[in-house]
Design an enzyme around this catalytic site. Structure first.
Site, mmCIF file in Angstrom:
data_model
loop_
_atom_site.group_PDB
_atom_site.id
_atom_site.type_symbol
_atom_site.label_atom_id
_atom_site.label_comp_id
_atom_site.label_asym_id
_atom_site.label_seq_id
_atom_site.Cartn_x
_atom_site.Cartn_y
_atom_site.Cartn_z
ATOM 1 N NE ARG A 1 -6.692 1.373 -0.238
ATOM 2 C CZ ARG A 1 -6.395 2.255 0.226
ATOM 3 N NH1 ARG A 1 -5.592 2.768 1.371
ATOM 4 N NH2 ARG A 1 -7.411 3.076 0.430
ATOM 5 C CG ASN B 1 -8.391 9.179 10.491
ATOM 6 O OD1 ASN B 1 -9.415 9.868 11.107
ATOM 7 N ND2 ASN B 1 -6.999 9.095 10.247
ATOM 8 N N GLY B 2 -10.936 7.210 8.162
ATOM 9 C CA GLY B 2 -12.343 7.475 6.736
ATOM 10 C C GLY B 2 -13.662 6.579 7.087
ATOM 11 C CG ASN C 1 -2.379 0.963 1.090
ATOM 12 O OD1 ASN C 1 -1.674 2.016 0.496
ATOM 13 N ND2 ASN C 1 -2.051 1.136 2.121
ATOM 14 N NE ARG D 1 -10.897 11.612 4.027
ATOM 15 C CZ ARG D 1 -11.106 10.183 4.044
ATOM 16 N NH1 ARG D 1 -11.909 9.873 3.041
ATOM 17 N NH2 ARG D 1 -9.973 9.375 4.745
ATOM 18 C CG HIS E 1 -13.590 2.842 2.399
ATOM 19 N ND1 HIS E 1 -14.482 3.814 3.688
ATOM 20 C CD2 HIS E 1 -12.233 3.515 3.038
ATOM 21 C CE1 HIS E 1 -14.050 4.552 3.958
ATOM 22 N NE2 HIS E 1 -12.348 4.754 4.124
ATOM 23 C CG MET F 1 -15.079 7.613 18.640
ATOM 24 S SD MET F 1 -15.622 9.393 18.468
ATOM 25 C CE MET F 1 -16.524 9.200 17.039
ATOM 26 N NE ARG F 2 -8.301 5.599 20.337
ATOM 27 C CZ ARG F 2 -6.882 4.569 19.511
ATOM 28 N NH1 ARG F 2 -5.876 3.305 20.037
ATOM 29 N NH2 ARG F 2 -6.746 5.283 18.442
ATOM 30 C CD GLU G 1 -8.959 -1.729 3.867
ATOM 31 O OE1 GLU G 1 -9.074 -1.255 2.948
ATOM 32 O OE2 GLU G 1 -8.373 -0.845 4.682
HETATM 33 P P1 AMP Z 1 -9.107 3.778 10.882
HETATM 34 O O1 AMP Z 1 -8.607 4.183 9.854
HETATM 35 O O2 AMP Z 1 -9.942 2.494 10.548
HETATM 36 O O3 AMP Z 1 -7.503 2.402 11.524
HETATM 37 O O4 AMP Z 1 -9.484 3.618 12.079
HETATM 38 C C1 AMP Z 1 -8.715 4.437 13.131
HETATM 39 C C2 AMP Z 1 -9.504 4.967 13.986
HETATM 40 O O5 AMP Z 1 -10.164 4.420 15.344
HETATM 41 C C3 AMP Z 1 -8.826 5.985 15.101
HETATM 42 O O6 AMP Z 1 -8.664 7.517 14.297
HETATM 43 C C4 AMP Z 1 -10.462 5.750 16.341
HETATM 44 O O7 AMP Z 1 -11.088 7.657 15.895
HETATM 45 C C5 AMP Z 1 -10.541 4.485 16.330
HETATM 46 N N1 AMP Z 1 -10.669 3.869 17.285
HETATM 47 C C6 AMP Z 1 -9.765 3.479 17.095
HETATM 48 N N2 AMP Z 1 -9.802 2.385 18.330
HETATM 49 C C7 AMP Z 1 -10.977 2.789 18.969
HETATM 50 C C8 AMP Z 1 -10.997 2.191 20.281
HETATM 51 N N3 AMP Z 1 -10.557 1.288 21.113
HETATM 52 N N4 AMP Z 1 -12.152 3.103 20.748
HETATM 53 C C9 AMP Z 1 -12.938 4.289 20.064
HETATM 54 N N5 AMP Z 1 -12.325 4.596 19.068
HETATM 55 C C10 AMP Z 1 -10.803 3.957 18.254
#
Ligand code: AMP
Length: 407
Positions: free
Chosen positions: A95, A215-216, A7, A245, A184, A287-288, A388
């Site tokens: 990718r 994130n997305g 990727n 975004r 996605h 989100m955390r 992915e």
């Molecule tokens: P991804 O793009 O799938 O890697 O997701 C990343 C996002 O998932 C992070 O920016 C967080 O907002 C969210 N995230 C990851 N772990 C947690 C968790 N344990 N609780 C809540 N949100 C999470």
């Protein structure tokens, strides 16, 4: 069969080497800060096996070519590498973000495919050139093995024209391919396939709404296994509220900002992609952090959560209407897999649509595919971790094996 998944981003290369007989991850890592004064390579070999080993090095990595050479060297490293030589790699899967209208499925890469990905650069100016860098270098380094492009857009090429045409002058579509594409796709397709398997049904027999919240963020309506609508559009900006975004906004905001704040288009584009979404509302895109701030009484953090989960709920309702009958909702990606509060709020009040969440199950720590619906829920609710890299490896192997069978 060993498959290397690449990727390639503008300044990074994420990689994973998988043994596709067992589907075990042999090594996973990232080359970062390519072109900067100090670059970095991090790699974990045999992750999760109890014998894992981490490699973490900083050095200047001038180009993608040098970055890919480093990936090869780390995988073959005498002390703790996972293969003896690059010749042990059977397939490379790449990718690729934008396949435009040309690519409806993964494709073995040749010069014509490279030309077509190049033609799609105007549709994904940040992503496709970086993806191409990875492809060009990998073809130089592994000239004897098949290389496959797996497109984020391909799964959505089954969306009908009434769902992909924007209500704009039709010439924009005819002359510049301005339309909705969706992204996605590899993730949506993967979790849909897993959901069908877990439900003991054929994917072609079920209707799903897959909800990728990372994130997305994007949501897809899947009818009989085929994508029929999705929230991301011509670019990965439309639809749900994401980390940075905006998702859906009134398009007239562009003109308003130009006229009243003197912002030019580049500035507005950067704002909508990098300074909006959750971050725009409350200053945090993870989100955390938002939960932590909301728990301290931060009103903007609460609002960001409300805005995102309200948009999720609105689109779930819309896709139930699009599909008529829905067999299951599937949550996936960082937020979808981990955040019970977001899941709970996104589904609150949807009981009349036949969506009933089991709150105890929802609150459990989830690491494997898990059903979250009550006994009486008409629509099932699942959390299914996305993968992915595995999806790209499976698609690549499948394509090359099919081609071999046809010879
Ligand atoms: P991804 O793009 O799938 O890697 O997701 C990343 C996002 O998932 C992070 O920016 C967080 O907002 C969210 N995230 C990851 N772990 C947690 C968790 N344990 N609780 C809540 N949100 C999470």
């Amino acid at each position: 069969m060993k498959t290397l998944v690449i990727n390639s981003g503008s300044s990074s290369i994420k990689f994973q080497l998988l043994d596709m007989v067992s589907e075990a991850v042999l090594a996973t890592g990232i080359v970062e800060r390519i072109g900067e004064p100090v670059g970095k390579i991090a790699c974990t070999v045999h992750p999760g096996s109890g014998q894992e080993r981490n490699i973490d090095r900083e050095e200047r990595i001038a180009t993608h070519h040098q970055g890919m050479m480093l990936v090869g060297a780390v995988l073959c490293d005498r002390d703790g590498g996972v293969i003896r030589s690059n010749k042990e790699i059977d397939i490379v899967g790449h990718r690729v973000v934008h396949g435009g209208e040309q690519f409806q499925r993964p494709t073995v890469i040749d010069d014509a495919v490279i030309d077509a990905i190049t033609e799609n650069i105007p549709l994904a100016p940040l992503h496709n050139p970086a993806n191409l860098d990875g492809i060009v270098v990998a073809r130089q380094l592994f000239p004897a093995i098949p290389q496959v492009a797996v497109f984020d857009t391909a799964f959505h090429q089954t969306i009908p024209d009434w769902a992909y045409i924007y209500a704009l002058p039709y010439e924009l579509y005819e002359q510049h391919r301005v339309r909705r594409y969706g992204f996605h796709g590899t993730s949506h397709k993967f979790v849909a396939g897993e959901c069908a398997r877990l439900m003991g049904k054929k994917l072609s027999d079920i209707n799903l709404v897959t909800i990728h919240l990372g994130n997305g963020c994007s949501m897809t309506a899947i009818e009989n296994g085929r994508s029929v609508d999705t929230t991301l559009g011509m670019t990965p900006l439309e639809g749900l509220v994401m980390g940075t975004r905006s998702g859906d906004i009134d398009p007239a905001i562009h003109a308003f900002l130009y006229r009243n704040k003197g912002m030019d288009l580049e500035r507005i584009d950067a704002m909508l992609n990098k300074e909006s979404g959750l971050k725009g509302i409350c200053g945090f895109n993870d989100m955390r952090d938002i939960h932590a701030a909301a728990a301290q009484g931060d009103e903007r953090a609460r609002l960001a959560l409300d805005v995102q989960t309200y948009r999720n709920k609105k689109y779930i309702g819309a896709y139930v209407a699009v599909l008529g009958r829905v067999d299951a909702l599937v949550f996936t990606a960082g937020i979808g897999e981990n955040d019970f509060i977001v899941r709970e709020r996104s589904l609150r009040g949807l009981e009349s649509l036949g969506i009933e969440l089991d709150h105890d199950r929802n609150r459990c720590r989830i690491k494997v595919p898990t059903p979250l619906h009550t006994e009486t829920s008409r629509i099932q609710i699942w959390v299914i971790p996305t993968n992915e890299e595995l999806a790209i490896a499976r698609e690549s192997i499948g394509l090359v094996s099919d081609a071999a069978d046809q010879r």
